[in-house]
Design a protein around this motif. Structure first.
Motif, mmCIF file in Angstrom:
data_model
loop_
_atom_site.group_PDB
_atom_site.id
_atom_site.type_symbol
_atom_site.label_atom_id
_atom_site.label_comp_id
_atom_site.label_asym_id
_atom_site.label_seq_id
_atom_site.Cartn_x
_atom_site.Cartn_y
_atom_site.Cartn_z
ATOM 1 N N SER A 395 0.665 -1.443 -0.039
ATOM 2 C CA SER A 395 -0.186 -0.117 -0.043
ATOM 3 C C SER A 395 1.377 1.384 0.195
ATOM 4 N N VAL A 402 -7.416 1.687 -2.881
ATOM 5 C CA VAL A 402 -8.793 1.397 -2.740
ATOM 6 C C VAL A 402 -9.706 1.077 -3.356
ATOM 7 N N SER A 431 -8.724 6.231 -3.057
ATOM 8 C CA SER A 431 -9.687 6.115 -3.465
ATOM 9 C C SER A 431 -9.840 5.932 -5.013
ATOM 10 N N TYR A 453 -6.410 -3.839 -1.787
ATOM 11 C CA TYR A 453 -8.130 -3.883 -1.707
ATOM 12 C C TYR A 453 -9.326 -3.347 -2.424
ATOM 13 N N ILE A 489 -9.201 -0.282 6.243
ATOM 14 C CA ILE A 489 -8.280 0.053 5.067
ATOM 15 C C ILE A 489 -7.234 0.637 5.930
ATOM 16 N N SER A 493 -3.879 -1.066 5.298
ATOM 17 C CA SER A 493 -2.251 0.054 4.613
ATOM 18 C C SER A 493 -1.049 -0.133 5.359
#
Length: 507
Positions: A395, A402, A431, A453, A489, A493
């Motif tokens: 990440s 994400v 995101s 993710y 998340i 991460s």
RNA sequence: GCAUCUGUAGUCUAGUGGUAGGACUGCAGCUUCCCAAGCUGCAAACCCGGGUUCGAAUCCCGGCAGUUGCACCA
């Protein structure tokens, strides 16, 4: 069927998904220059951010500056770049081989030709009847090949200038003011990130040999009498690094030596604690970026390989598909540059330490952003053999962190998912929202660019307020309450929790 | 820089001296649809310049870019 090279596969994804593309492509392109697209830029920023955090912000004694990219000739006259960048070359008229004029002369005669003007080189070659070393053919006239890009400043072209071939010189020529800012107290470091330019004869291998590149450099100034009194030594003493010594290179090596920093210093494989500190932190940084420890090492370069300013180079090399490649240079520049500029400019670069005047020594880690980025791409590239590929980015380096998908577009799922995506963005995550196509295709699209993710909104989301979270590398899913999403998340991460800790795998 | 091979939609490719097909991707929609594989429709290309020719993306020359080898790489 020819095996497609790994580099070609990576270039293909880079072009198609907006990581990197050739500069001036619609006009045929220009060799050695690349442009970073949306995803490449996000990754580049993440690399720089991580470097800045580790090497600058975490260290009270290091500050960052932003210097001028174009500098007058006098700077490079003093630094020695003009001299060592301008190699006189001669070409064989018959076989077209290129040689360095001074070297071919000293090989064929006892004349020392280094630094002589072109006409004299031509004369020596003619007088001594020096021929091509390969085919004995006649040699053409010598010409300068300059690795620096030249420019003229002013409308009448009054001042000759060059694009900097390394960022370091800004720091050396500003040393007086920078030392003043640091209240003339050693040790201190000045960092800089920015573009440097080298007019390479033949750019090649995508991002690995280019003419414009981003460097992240630090000039760490210290008292050579205190080279083993680094403030953070205790913190790095036990870190393992891989090293290839000069002795190993002479004997032929297959595997680098794994030692702790402490052992390296004791056995004099590392010159001092300042170099040791950078080698330790670089190792840690690359690991965080998803590059496994067993694919890179520090090589103590041979004398003839080291730059003109260096009293010893410990380059970080990576084992890439095209061979071993220098990714980071660590140079022991001593007082070379400061002395040169002090003398040429008439400025005093001395600092008082314990009532003695000294010119500080310099340890310099020079990291190439593009080379690091390419190494990450290659080491994170995954292929399942069915034509599915994805990047296994951590990440910390993933360009997008994400993805949020509605299972379907209708029944309010899309709106629900879009709000969730906005919430994640507000919470600081990179995101990505996607409704187009089937859910499986969207997972594949996200995987291909390494999104770790994927969050999917389905009918249970509307009814029970829960969403599924999918892990890129295992394709497994868990179901969690919507209100926990940001925390989950976040912890995933940061690597603070394992995926399965938040719920049972579905199906 | 030299030699070599190469250059067709976003990507990968087919192709003939008479201006181009395919696959994947993308976009719009259908399909109650959780792992790229269904259906309909749309969009999208012959690296650039010159020459030969009635006509070239196809032949020739030059340039640019890329591959590989050599050289270079502070």
């Amino acid at each position: 069927m020819t095996e497609e090279r790994l580099m070609d596969k990576i270039i293909e994804v880079c072009l198609r998904r907006g990581f990197v593309s050739p500069a001036a492509e619609i006009y045929g392109g220009v060799g050695g220059f690349y442009e970073y697209g949306p995803l490449g830029t996000l990754m580049m920023q993440k690399i720089i951010d991580l470097w800045r955090q580790i090497f600058v912000l975490d260290d009270d004694k290091v500050y960052e500056i932003a210097g001028s990219v174009l500098l007058p000739e006098s700077v490079f006259q003093a630094s020695g770049h003009l001299e060592s960048f301008e190699d006189p070359l001669v070409q064989c008229k018959n076989c077209k081989s290129m040689f360095r004029a001074d070297e071919i002369i000293s090989d064929a005669s006892s004349i020392k030709a280094e630094g002589l003007p072109l006409e004299e080189l031509d004369k020596i070659i003619a007088d001594n009847n020096i021929k091509c070393q390969k085919c004995q053919g006649d040699l053409d006239k010598a010409k300068q090949f300059n690795l620096m890009f030249k420019a003229e400043i002013g409308s009448t072209g009054g001042t000759t200038a060059y694009l900097r071939p390394e960022t370091a010189q800004n720091i050396f020529i500003n040393f007086k003011r920078l030392a003043g800012f640091m209240r003339n107290k050693l040790p201190f470091g000045i960092a800089q990130v920015g573009s440097s330019f080298r007019n390479e004869i033949s750019p090649r291998n995508f991002l690995l040999r280019v003419r414009e590149f981003q460097q992240m450099e630090i000039e760490m100034f210290y008292d050579p009498a205190k080279e083993n009194e680094h403030e953070h030594y205790e913190e790095i003493r036990e870190i393992d690094i891989n090293i290839v010594t000069r002795e190993m290179q002479e004997k032929g090596w297959t595997k680098p030596l794994k030692i702790t920093i402490e052992e390296g210093l004791e056995k004099k494989l590392i010159p001092n604690q300042y170099m040791a500190f950078f080698m330790a932190m670089e190792t840690e940084m690359l690991k965080v970026l998803g590059i496994p420890e067993n694919v890179f090492w520090f090589r103590h370069m041979q004398d003839h390989e080291a730059p003109h300013y260096s009293a010893g180079n410990y380059d970080l090399e990576a084992d890439l598909s095209i061979g071993h490649m220098e990714i980071i240079g660590n140079a022991l520049r001593t007082d070379y540059d400061l002395q040169k500029h002090a003398k040429a400019s008439g400025t005093s670069y001395e600092i008082v330490v314990d009532d003695k005047k000294i010119v500080p020594h310099v340890a310099e880690p020079s990291l190439g952003v593009g080379r690091i980025l390419y190494t990450i791409l290659e080491k994170c590239y995954q292929d399942d053999g069915r034509g599915w590929t994805w990047f296994k980015f951590p990440s910390t380096i993933a360009p997008l962190e994400v993805a949020v998908f509605p299972l379907m577009k209708k029944d309010g799922l899309a709106e629900f998912a879009y709000d969730l995506h906005q919430d994640l963005k507000d919470a600081g995550y990179l995101s990505f929202y996607d409704v187009s196509g089937k859910i499986g295709k969207r997972y594949a699209r996200a995987d291909e660019i390494g999104i770790p993710y994927c969050v999917t909104v389905d009918y249970d989301s509307l009814k029970k307020g829960s969403v599924t979270v999918r892990d890129r590398d295992t394709m497994k899913q868990i179901r969690i309450p919507v209100e926990d999403l940001e925390v989950v998340i976040g912890e995933l991460s940061e690597g603070e929790a394992k995926f399965e800790e938040f719920g049972d795998f579905l199906q």
